[in-house]
Design a protein around this motif. Structure first.
Motif, PDB file in Angstrom:
ATOM      1  N   ARG A  76       0.826  -1.202   0.000  1.00  0.00           N
ATOM      2  CA  ARG A  76       0.000   0.000   0.000  1.00  0.00           C
ATOM      3  C   ARG A  76       0.865   1.260   0.000  1.00  0.00           C
ATOM      4  NH1 ARG A  76       1.171  -1.136   4.903  1.00  0.00           N
ATOM      5  NH2 ARG A  76       0.988   0.215   6.690  1.00  0.00           N
ATOM      6  N   PRO A  77       0.291   2.375  -0.451  1.00  0.00           N
ATOM      7  CA  PRO A  77       1.006   3.649  -0.344  1.00  0.00           C
ATOM      8  C   PRO A  77       0.948   4.135   1.105  1.00  0.00           C
ATOM      9  CG  PRO A  77      -1.149   4.024  -1.294  1.00  0.00           C
ATOM     10  CD  PRO A  77      -0.997   2.533  -1.134  1.00  0.00           C
ATOM     11  N   GLU A  78       1.953   4.892   1.525  1.00  0.00           N
ATOM     12  CA  GLU A  78       1.933   5.435   2.877  1.00  0.00           C
ATOM     13  C   GLU A  78       0.896   6.544   3.018  1.00  0.00           C
ATOM     14  OE1 GLU A  78       5.839   6.452   4.307  1.00  0.00           O
ATOM     15  OE2 GLU A  78       6.401   4.355   4.463  1.00  0.00           O
TER      16      GLU A  78
ATOM     17  N   ASP B 262       8.851  15.436  -6.255  1.00  0.00           N
ATOM     18  CA  ASP B 262       8.217  15.045  -5.001  1.00  0.00           C
ATOM     19  C   ASP B 262       8.532  13.581  -4.751  1.00  0.00           C
ATOM     20  OD1 ASP B 262       6.742  15.944  -2.762  1.00  0.00           O
ATOM     21  OD2 ASP B 262       4.965  14.906  -3.484  1.00  0.00           O
ATOM     22  N   LEU B 263       8.389  13.177  -3.506  1.00  0.00           N
ATOM     23  CA  LEU B 263       8.734  11.828  -3.088  1.00  0.00           C
ATOM     24  C   LEU B 263       7.532  11.180  -2.423  1.00  0.00           C
ATOM     25  CD1 LEU B 263      11.180   9.869  -2.898  1.00  0.00           C
ATOM     26  CD2 LEU B 263      11.683  10.888  -0.680  1.00  0.00           C
ATOM     27  N   ALA B 264       7.211   9.985  -2.863  1.00  0.00           N
ATOM     28  CA  ALA B 264       6.135   9.202  -2.256  1.00  0.00           C
ATOM     29  C   ALA B 264       6.721   7.866  -1.820  1.00  0.00           C
ATOM     30  CB  ALA B 264       5.007   8.965  -3.259  1.00  0.00           C
ATOM     31  N   PHE B 265       6.102   7.249  -0.816  1.00  0.00           N
ATOM     32  CA  PHE B 265       6.574   5.961  -0.326  1.00  0.00           C
ATOM     33  C   PHE B 265       5.442   4.941  -0.331  1.00  0.00           C
ATOM     34  CE2 PHE B 265       9.721   8.786   1.451  1.00  0.00           C
ATOM     35  CZ  PHE B 265      10.892   8.067   1.296  1.00  0.00           C
ATOM     36  N   TYR B 266       5.811   3.720  -0.679  1.00  0.00           N
ATOM     37  CA  TYR B 266       4.925   2.560  -0.579  1.00  0.00           C
ATOM     38  C   TYR B 266       5.577   1.592   0.401  1.00  0.00           C
ATOM     39  CZ  TYR B 266       2.108   3.761  -4.700  1.00  0.00           C
ATOM     40  OH  TYR B 266       1.245   4.362  -5.594  1.00  0.00           O
ATOM     41  N   THR B 267       4.751   0.788   1.084  1.00  0.00           N
ATOM     42  CA  THR B 267       5.296  -0.272   1.932  1.00  0.00           C
ATOM     43  C   THR B 267       4.767  -1.614   1.434  1.00  0.00           C
ATOM     44  OG1 THR B 267       3.486  -0.060   3.528  1.00  0.00           O
ATOM     45  CG2 THR B 267       5.507   1.165   4.002  1.00  0.00           C
TER      46      THR B 267
ATOM     47  N   LYS C 187       8.896   9.571 -13.727  1.00  0.00           N
ATOM     48  CA  LYS C 187       9.504   8.941 -12.555  1.00  0.00           C
ATOM     49  C   LYS C 187      11.020   9.001 -12.700  1.00  0.00           C
ATOM     50  CE  LYS C 187       7.227   5.214 -13.090  1.00  0.00           C
ATOM     51  NZ  LYS C 187       6.842   3.849 -12.954  1.00  0.00           N
ATOM     52  N   ILE C 188      11.682   9.555 -11.694  1.00  0.00           N
ATOM     53  CA  ILE C 188      13.138   9.652 -11.683  1.00  0.00           C
ATOM     54  C   ILE C 188      13.723   8.406 -11.026  1.00  0.00           C
ATOM     55  CG2 ILE C 188      15.118  11.002 -10.866  1.00  0.00           C
ATOM     56  CD1 ILE C 188      13.080  13.400 -10.741  1.00  0.00           C
ATOM     57  N   GLN C 189      13.105   7.987  -9.943  1.00  0.00           N
ATOM     58  CA  GLN C 189      13.536   6.788  -9.229  1.00  0.00           C
ATOM     59  C   GLN C 189      12.285   6.025  -8.819  1.00  0.00           C
ATOM     60  OE1 GLN C 189      15.730   7.656  -5.661  1.00  0.00           O
ATOM     61  NE2 GLN C 189      15.825   5.547  -5.038  1.00  0.00           N
ATOM     62  N   CYS C 190      12.328   4.697  -9.028  1.00  0.00           N
ATOM     63  CA  CYS C 190      11.132   3.910  -8.752  1.00  0.00           C
ATOM     64  C   CYS C 190      11.498   2.456  -8.485  1.00  0.00           C
ATOM     65  CB  CYS C 190      10.191   3.998  -9.949  1.00  0.00           C
ATOM     66  SG  CYS C 190       8.729   2.973  -9.796  1.00  0.00           S
ATOM     67  N   PHE C 191      10.816   1.833  -7.567  1.00  0.00           N
ATOM     68  CA  PHE C 191      11.040   0.425  -7.247  1.00  0.00           C
ATOM     69  C   PHE C 191      10.554  -0.510  -8.346  1.00  0.00           C
ATOM     70  CE2 PHE C 191       7.074   1.854  -5.342  1.00  0.00           C
ATOM     71  CZ  PHE C 191       6.160   0.935  -5.827  1.00  0.00           C
ATOM     72  N   CYS C 192       9.776   0.012  -9.276  1.00  0.00           N
ATOM     73  CA  CYS C 192       9.233  -0.840 -10.336  1.00  0.00           C
ATOM     74  C   CYS C 192      10.281  -1.252 -11.361  1.00  0.00           C
ATOM     75  CB  CYS C 192       8.074  -0.146 -11.034  1.00  0.00           C
ATOM     76  SG  CYS C 192       8.534   1.413 -11.796  1.00  0.00           S
TER      77      CYS C 192
ATOM     78  N   ARG D 100      10.158  -0.396   2.845  1.00  0.00           N
ATOM     79  CA  ARG D 100       9.624   0.900   2.438  1.00  0.00           C
ATOM     80  C   ARG D 100      10.285   1.255   1.101  1.00  0.00           C
ATOM     81  NH1 ARG D 100      10.709   6.512   5.097  1.00  0.00           N
ATOM     82  NH2 ARG D 100       8.675   7.491   4.841  1.00  0.00           N
ATOM     83  N   MET D 101       9.481   1.601   0.101  1.00  0.00           N
ATOM     84  CA  MET D 101       9.999   1.817  -1.250  1.00  0.00           C
ATOM     85  C   MET D 101       9.632   3.214  -1.745  1.00  0.00           C
ATOM     86  SD  MET D 101       8.990  -1.905  -2.798  1.00  0.00           S
ATOM     87  CE  MET D 101       7.307  -1.766  -2.201  1.00  0.00           C
TER      88      MET D 101
END
Length: 194
Positions: free
Chosen positions: A88-90, A102-107, A135-140, A153-154
């Motif tokens: 889920r997203p934080e 901007d920065l978003a986090f998913y767990t 997207k500049i940086q992404c866990f995908c 946490r991603m």
């Protein structure tokens, strides 16, 4: 018409038929990569753009021309049925200034008793905004391996390109949804799959 001439015509027809069949087969194999490339370049189907730090710096300079306009970003997280994770997203929404990073986090937490390797796919809605969501940086972009009970946490570092404000089909959009779905990575012994 002589037999030799007829044989020549038949051989030429067979050669061109074979060449046509080979070309169709080649196009069949090339269709998926070409479609993916088309989606990445145009943002078709909600495909986001992958940006570099220099692209983000340029967008930040362009953001000054956006006049401080903001965009609501909604975050969504899902898992395929064969991935026993809580993902889920934080935070479910955020308001960002167009052009600013901007920065978003998913767990993600592995709720099973075996290691699971997952890969995330993503989508942006509405579709016409995909080309402007960078997207500049992404866990995908990498596989994620979670041990039993492990939680990680991603981050997702992104920006909305100010060019969205000049697109007649996208300039009035008030909210963009970034959605991820984790799938089990195939052919990995540690993923607990078949």
């Amino acid at each position: 018409m002589t037999t030799a001439t007829l044989d020549n015509r038949n051989a030429r027809t067979a050669f061109f038929a074979f060449l046509g069949a080979a070309a169709m087969l080649g196009m069949g194999y090339a269709a998926v990569p070409l479609y993916n490339l088309f989606c990445q370049v145009t943002g078709f189907g909600g495909t986001t753009q992958r940006a570099s730090e220099s692209d983000a710096a340029l967008a930040a300079k362009m953001a000054q021309s956006a006049g401080g306009r903001t965009m609501s970003i909604r975050f969504d997280g899902n898992t395929a049925t064969d991935v026993p994770w809580t993902f889920r997203p934080e935070q479910s929404t955020d308001t960002v200034q167009i052009g600013q990073r901007d920065l978003a986090f998913y767990t993600a937490r592995n709720d099973s008793d075996v290691p699971i390797t997952g890969t995330a796919t993503f989508n942006v809605e509405p579709e016409q905004t995909g080309r402007y969501f960078n997207k500049i940086q992404c866990f995908c972009f990498t596989e994620q391996v979670l041990q039993p009970g492990e939680e990680i946490r991603m981050p997702v570092l992104y920006y909305v390109d100010p060019a969205i404000l000049t697109d007649e089909n996208a300039k009035d959009v008030e909210q963009i949804t970034l959605s991820y779905t984790f799938h089990r990575a195939k052919d990995r012994p540690e993923s607990g799959g078949e």
